[in-house]
Design a protein around this motif. Sequence first.
Motif, PDB file in Angstrom:
ATOM      1  N   GLY A   3       0.833  -1.194   0.000  1.00  0.00           N
ATOM      2  CA  GLY A   3       0.000   0.000   0.000  1.00  0.00           C
ATOM      3  C   GLY A   3       0.868   1.244   0.000  1.00  0.00           C
ATOM      4  O   GLY A   3       2.082   1.171  -0.213  1.00  0.00           O
ATOM      5  N   GLU A   4       0.231   2.361   0.226  1.00  0.00           N
ATOM      6  CA  GLU A   4       0.942   3.628   0.228  1.00  0.00           C
ATOM      7  C   GLU A   4       1.914   3.741   1.400  1.00  0.00           C
ATOM      8  O   GLU A   4       2.997   4.275   1.262  1.00  0.00           O
ATOM      9  N   THR A   5       1.524   3.216   2.551  1.00  0.00           N
ATOM     10  CA  THR A   5       2.387   3.321   3.731  1.00  0.00           C
ATOM     11  C   THR A   5       2.955   1.981   4.180  1.00  0.00           C
ATOM     12  O   THR A   5       3.785   1.940   5.082  1.00  0.00           O
ATOM     13  N   VAL A   6       2.518   0.871   3.567  1.00  0.00           N
ATOM     14  CA  VAL A   6       2.941  -0.461   4.001  1.00  0.00           C
ATOM     15  C   VAL A   6       3.562  -1.211   2.830  1.00  0.00           C
ATOM     16  O   VAL A   6       3.030  -1.217   1.728  1.00  0.00           O
ATOM     17  N   GLU A  27       7.269  -3.393   6.270  1.00  0.00           N
ATOM     18  CA  GLU A  27       7.831  -2.083   6.539  1.00  0.00           C
ATOM     19  C   GLU A  27       6.679  -1.091   6.526  1.00  0.00           C
ATOM     20  O   GLU A  27       5.856  -1.088   5.607  1.00  0.00           O
ATOM     21  N   GLN A  28       6.623  -0.279   7.554  1.00  0.00           N
ATOM     22  CA  GLN A  28       5.546   0.692   7.673  1.00  0.00           C
ATOM     23  C   GLN A  28       6.126   2.101   7.697  1.00  0.00           C
ATOM     24  O   GLN A  28       7.049   2.383   8.463  1.00  0.00           O
ATOM     25  N   ARG A  29       5.585   2.960   6.869  1.00  0.00           N
ATOM     26  CA  ARG A  29       5.988   4.361   6.921  1.00  0.00           C
ATOM     27  C   ARG A  29       5.099   5.041   7.953  1.00  0.00           C
ATOM     28  O   ARG A  29       3.877   5.070   7.834  1.00  0.00           O
ATOM     29  N   ARG A  30       5.742   5.583   8.982  1.00  0.00           N
ATOM     30  CA  ARG A  30       5.022   6.246  10.065  1.00  0.00           C
ATOM     31  C   ARG A  30       4.524   7.609   9.595  1.00  0.00           C
ATOM     32  O   ARG A  30       4.953   8.118   8.577  1.00  0.00           O
ATOM     33  N   ARG A  31       3.676   8.215  10.361  1.00  0.00           N
ATOM     34  CA  ARG A  31       3.139   9.528   9.999  1.00  0.00           C
ATOM     35  C   ARG A  31       4.223  10.592   9.920  1.00  0.00           C
ATOM     36  O   ARG A  31       4.099  11.551   9.170  1.00  0.00           O
ATOM     37  N   ASP A  32       5.324  10.414  10.696  1.00  0.00           N
ATOM     38  CA  ASP A  32       6.416  11.398  10.654  1.00  0.00           C
ATOM     39  C   ASP A  32       7.359  11.157   9.472  1.00  0.00           C
ATOM     40  O   ASP A  32       8.367  11.842   9.317  1.00  0.00           O
ATOM     41  N   GLY A  33       7.050  10.149   8.623  1.00  0.00           N
ATOM     42  CA  GLY A  33       7.849   9.858   7.443  1.00  0.00           C
ATOM     43  C   GLY A  33       8.902   8.791   7.649  1.00  0.00           C
ATOM     44  O   GLY A  33       9.442   8.240   6.691  1.00  0.00           O
ATOM     45  N   GLU A  34       9.222   8.456   8.891  1.00  0.00           N
ATOM     46  CA  GLU A  34      10.222   7.421   9.183  1.00  0.00           C
ATOM     47  C   GLU A  34       9.680   6.052   8.801  1.00  0.00           C
ATOM     48  O   GLU A  34       8.499   5.769   8.934  1.00  0.00           O
ATOM     49  N   ARG A  35      10.561   5.172   8.286  1.00  0.00           N
ATOM     50  CA  ARG A  35      10.175   3.792   7.960  1.00  0.00           C
ATOM     51  C   ARG A  35      10.560   2.894   9.128  1.00  0.00           C
ATOM     52  O   ARG A  35      11.636   3.031   9.691  1.00  0.00           O
TER      53      ARG A  35
END
Length: 196
Positions: A3-6, A27-35
């Motif tokens: 997905g967009e963040t996963v 791998e998840q992209r957090r709201r602060d942009g960090e993976r």
Amino acid sequence: MDGETVRICEVKTIAQGKGKLIRVSYEQRRRDGERQQRQREVYDNGNSAVILPYDPDRKTVLLTRQLRLPIFLQDGTERTVEACAGKLDGEEAERRIEKEVREELGYKVSKLERLLELYVSPAAIMEQIVFFTCAYSPADKVSGGGGLKEEGEDIEVVEITLEQAAAMVANGEIVDAKTVVLVQYLRGRMQAATRS
């Protein structure tokens, strides 16, 4: 299935029986942009449907009482009161739940009302549940119900008023989440109808 963040890195089957337990590395992209690298176990036992038949003349509902091993292991309760439900196993939800009502409750019903679709425990279980209600009457009874012995079912049919079911939710006698949702939904609807 990224997905967009996963981003899924690996899916490994840990156990498979009636359902499947998988370990997912992602791998998840957090709201602060960090993976962030993550890992989770997920149980896939298939989607299901649940129904709470309601007799508007007698203000009664049909429930089941049966052994649920996880509840017994957790708190020793041998027989749990809950709504009639079953796994879809590839069938349409409406068709499957009609069969379950006949097998478990001993009633032939029609004119199902599809209420909503929910995930009851989305942190670890993939199962999506379709919720239904329908009208029934004593004339719709076709057998004693009880489920299918070859599937290990030993189901007692419980017919009580909707108010009795709501009281059982309130005092902790009904602990099954899908049943609680249906009882409260239907009770709210009936109360709203009487106020109108």
